[in-house]
Structures are given as C-alpha cells and as structure tokens.
Design an enzyme around this catalytic site. Structure first.
Site, short mmCIF file in Angstrom:
data_model
loop_
_atom_site.label_atom_id
_atom_site.label_comp_id
_atom_site.label_asym_id
_atom_site.label_seq_id
_atom_site.Cartn_x
_atom_site.Cartn_y
_atom_site.Cartn_z
N TYR A 183 6.77 -1.84 29.26
CA TYR A 183 6.97 -2.70 28.09
C TYR A 183 5.75 -2.67 27.18
O TYR A 183 5.86 -2.50 25.96
CB TYR A 183 7.25 -4.13 28.56
CG TYR A 183 7.56 -5.11 27.46
CD1 TYR A 183 8.82 -5.15 26.87
CD2 TYR A 183 6.60 -6.03 27.03
CE1 TYR A 183 9.11 -6.06 25.87
CE2 TYR A 183 6.88 -6.94 26.04
CZ TYR A 183 8.13 -6.96 25.46
OH TYR A 183 8.43 -7.87 24.47
N SER B 13 4.93 -7.00 20.20
CA SER B 13 4.68 -8.06 21.18
C SER B 13 3.18 -8.26 21.31
O SER B 13 2.39 -7.35 21.00
CB SER B 13 5.26 -7.67 22.54
OG SER B 13 4.83 -8.55 23.57
#
Length: 253
Positions: free
Chosen positions: A145, A132
C-alpha cells in the site's frame, strides 16, 4: 450545466463523499466501482459503471461514455484503491503486492491516460489522485500500500509537468486514517498480527497525530472540492495532507 466529474472508487467511503459533495455543487457525476451493490445505493441521477479501475478495457469504456454523454470532462478523481495485505514485507505474497499496486497505481495511471487527450483538447481540466499519509511517511506492515501511494505522487507530479501547459492541473490528496470499515479492518488485522487489541492499535494511531483524531471521508471530499475550484487555480503538482498532522507514522503505545 454543471461541471463534469468522474470519481473512480465512488461507490462508498471517500469516493462517495466526493461525488456527493460535487453533486451538491451542481456537478454531473459519474462514479465507478467494483461493488455493484454499493453503486446501486448511490443516487439515481448519478451515472454509474461497475468495473475494475485497473482494467484498461473498463476505463476505456468509461471515457467513451463520458465523451458520448458529456462531450468532455472537467474533473477526474482517481480515487479507486484497496488496502492490500497487512503483514511484514517478508510475509507478503507477490501476487498480493502486484494486485495492490495494480488497483492503486495502475488505476490512477489509466484515469490520467484516458483523461489527458480530452482535457488537452479542451485546454482545461483537473486531475486529483488519492494518495495517503502512507505515501509520505511509509507504513509498517503495509509495504504494498505504501509503495503504491508513494508511486502515485510521482505520477501526479509528472502529470502536472506534462499537462500544465494545456491549462490542466494535477494534485494529490494524502488522507490520514479515515474513519470507516477499511481502517477498522486494517486495525483488526494489525492487532491480530501483533497479538494485541484493536483499541490499543487505534490509540497508537491517534497518538501519532497532533490533533489526536481520525479524519472523515467528508474532510477529504472538502479538500477535493477546493482543489477542483477556481480558488485553487494555480495549485498544481502538490501533495496536500488531510490528516490532522502526523507526528509519528509508527507510534508505540
């Protein structure tokens, strides 16, 4: 016969777009997902298995089926992931932190662990891990995350080193904000936490991107198809952003 491709977290979103793209190229695909209902909506000619990508027994069963039905694997897309909590680090519960790392990081580890012996025997293969933009820049209010997505990059680079001599390539794709239900949920939770509106949060995210737009699942799938192709035969150990170029990961509007 076409290439043999596994996509974890393939029932929806980026994973389903990857599976659809590979299938359109003639590949045989196996998709796994925790959401059995989502898998039921996938094409009938795909192989499907419901389960948790961070569960070693489930992933062992996936690769046993791959070996039994296909005799090998050409491409593994370790894509399964969850958003995790949206909160300041001091407000994140330890169990939520661990769960986020389990799915995003341990899921990728298990996919690589079980794929490696098969690909080594073949002297070929491609492993793609979905990281990401948060794994490059950090992400305020999303520490679990971001930590997981940074960690999978270290995993990927190590895989490239360990497996390269066997003709196996490993890369990571780092999407920016991907249009869909997951980012909508993140935006809504962040807006609530900051006492503002989702539209303002979304505008802030877009303002931090040079191209002023979110990406789509298909944009990410297109990159996966390229990285798995012979056109990328010497691309390994790399992190490829698909994000419209992030200028500021924490823009203020």
């Amino acid at each position: 016969m076409g290439r043999r491709v596994l996509i974890t977290g393939g029932g929806s979103g980026i994973g389903k777009a990857m599976a659809t793209t590979f299938a359109a190229e003639g590949a045989r695909v196996l998709v796994t997902d925790m959401d059995g209902e989502a898998l039921a909506q996938c094409p009938g000619n795909w192989l499907k298995m419901t389960g948790d990508a961070s569960d070693p027994e489930h992933m062992q069963a996936v690769f046993t089926r791959i070996s039994d039905e296909w005799g090998g694997i050409d491409v593994v897309c370790a894509n399964a992931g969850i958003a995790g909590p949206t909160a300041l680090v001091e407000d994140v519960e330890p169990e939520d932190f661990r769960r986020c790392l389990a799915v995003n990081l341990e899921g990728a580890f298990l996919a690589a662990k079980f794929a490696a012996p098969i690909m080594k025997a073949q002297q070929s293969g491609v492993i793609l891990i979905t990281s990401s933009n948060a794994g490059i820049n950090g992400f305020p209010n999303r520490s679990p995350y971001s930590a997981a997505k940074w960690a999978v990059i270290g995993l990927m680079k190590t895989l490239a080193m360990e497996l390269g001599p066997y003709g196996i390539r490993a890369n990571a794709i780092a999407p920016g904000c991907v249009e869909g239900p997951r980012i909508n949920g993140v935006i809504e939770r962040e807006a609530k936490a900051k006492g503002t509106t989702p539209d303002i949060i979304r505008a802030g995210y877009e303002a931090g991107v040079s191209m002023r737009a979110f990406v789509t699942a298909q944009d990410v799938a297109n990159m996966a198809a390229f990285l798995a192709s012979d056109g990328a035969r010497l691309v390994s150990g790399q992190v490829i952003p698909v994000d419209g170029h992030t200028e500021n990961p924490d823009p203020k509007v």
